[in-house]
Design a protein around this motif. Structure first.
Motif, short mmCIF file in Angstrom:
data_model
loop_
_atom_site.label_atom_id
_atom_site.label_comp_id
_atom_site.label_asym_id
_atom_site.label_seq_id
_atom_site.Cartn_x
_atom_site.Cartn_y
_atom_site.Cartn_z
N GLY A 41 0.84 -0.97 -0.03
CA GLY A 41 -0.49 0.46 0.28
C GLY A 41 0.44 1.27 -0.27
N ARG A 42 1.87 1.04 -0.03
CA ARG A 42 2.75 1.88 0.45
C ARG A 42 2.66 3.00 -1.40
NH1 ARG A 42 7.69 1.06 4.39
NH2 ARG A 42 6.26 0.56 6.53
N ASN A 43 3.50 4.19 -1.37
CA ASN A 43 3.58 5.18 -2.95
C ASN A 43 5.16 5.30 -2.79
OD1 ASN A 43 0.92 4.68 -4.00
ND2 ASN A 43 0.44 6.20 -2.28
N TYR A 44 5.84 4.74 -3.57
CA TYR A 44 7.06 4.81 -4.47
C TYR A 44 7.38 5.51 -5.73
CZ TYR A 44 8.25 2.08 0.16
OH TYR A 44 8.73 1.66 0.97
N LYS A 45 7.97 6.53 -4.75
CA LYS A 45 8.63 7.36 -6.53
C LYS A 45 9.78 7.06 -6.60
CE LYS A 45 9.74 12.52 -7.19
NZ LYS A 45 9.83 14.01 -6.83
#
Length: 152
Positions: free
Chosen positions: A67-71
């Motif tokens: 569920g985490r977002n990564y750039k």
């Protein structure tokens, strides 16, 4: 006492909003996988779109990365494939929805669409920088809501 409570809320909102603006990126490699993207280790048969990725053991952390977002930013070529793979957008924000098991060929395994947004898919594998992405506007709005609730 009420003034002290309001002051505490404002200080807390300020800390929450501005404490994590500076982020240090990790480096690694990215590969890609192709549809179908379900089922996934994090969300089962839920369709999470196509700007998604699978985390390797480097940051899977027992599933806490779900569920985490990564750039993710393309930094250049690996020793294989296209010598100048970076193209398109400067970076892509992806949501972790799956696990790339031991033996995974990259630090992060992007969906084919996410990979193609930042690099030539013919490269197969690219050097990247990446970090967890936090929407600072959302943090700011949350802080405003916190202060508003404190003043009620």
């Amino acid at each position: 006492m009420r003034e002290l409570s309001i002051l505490f809320c404002i200080a807390l909102a300020f800390i929450l909003t501005f404490s994590s603006w500076e982020v240090v990126a990790d480096t690694g490699t990215a590969t890609f996988y192709t549809p179908p993207y379900v089922p996934s280790a994090c969300t089962g048969y839920q369709n999470d779109g196509v700007m998604i990725a699978a985390a390797s053991d480097a940051f899977w952390d027992g599933g806490s990365s779900c569920g985490r977002n990564y750039k993710v930013e393309c930094r250049g070529a690996t020793s294989q494939g296209d010598p100048n793979p970076c193209r398109g957008q400067d970076y892509m924000v992806v949501k972790i929805v799956d696990y790339c098991p031991s033996g995974c060929q990259g630090t992060i395994d992007l969906s084919q669409e996410a990979f193609a947004a930042i690099a030539n898919p013919d490269a197969g594998k690219i050097e990247i920088s990446f970090h967890q992405y936090v929407d600072h506007l959302l943090m700011l709005l949350s802080a405003v809501a916190l202060v508003s609730n404190c003043m009620l």
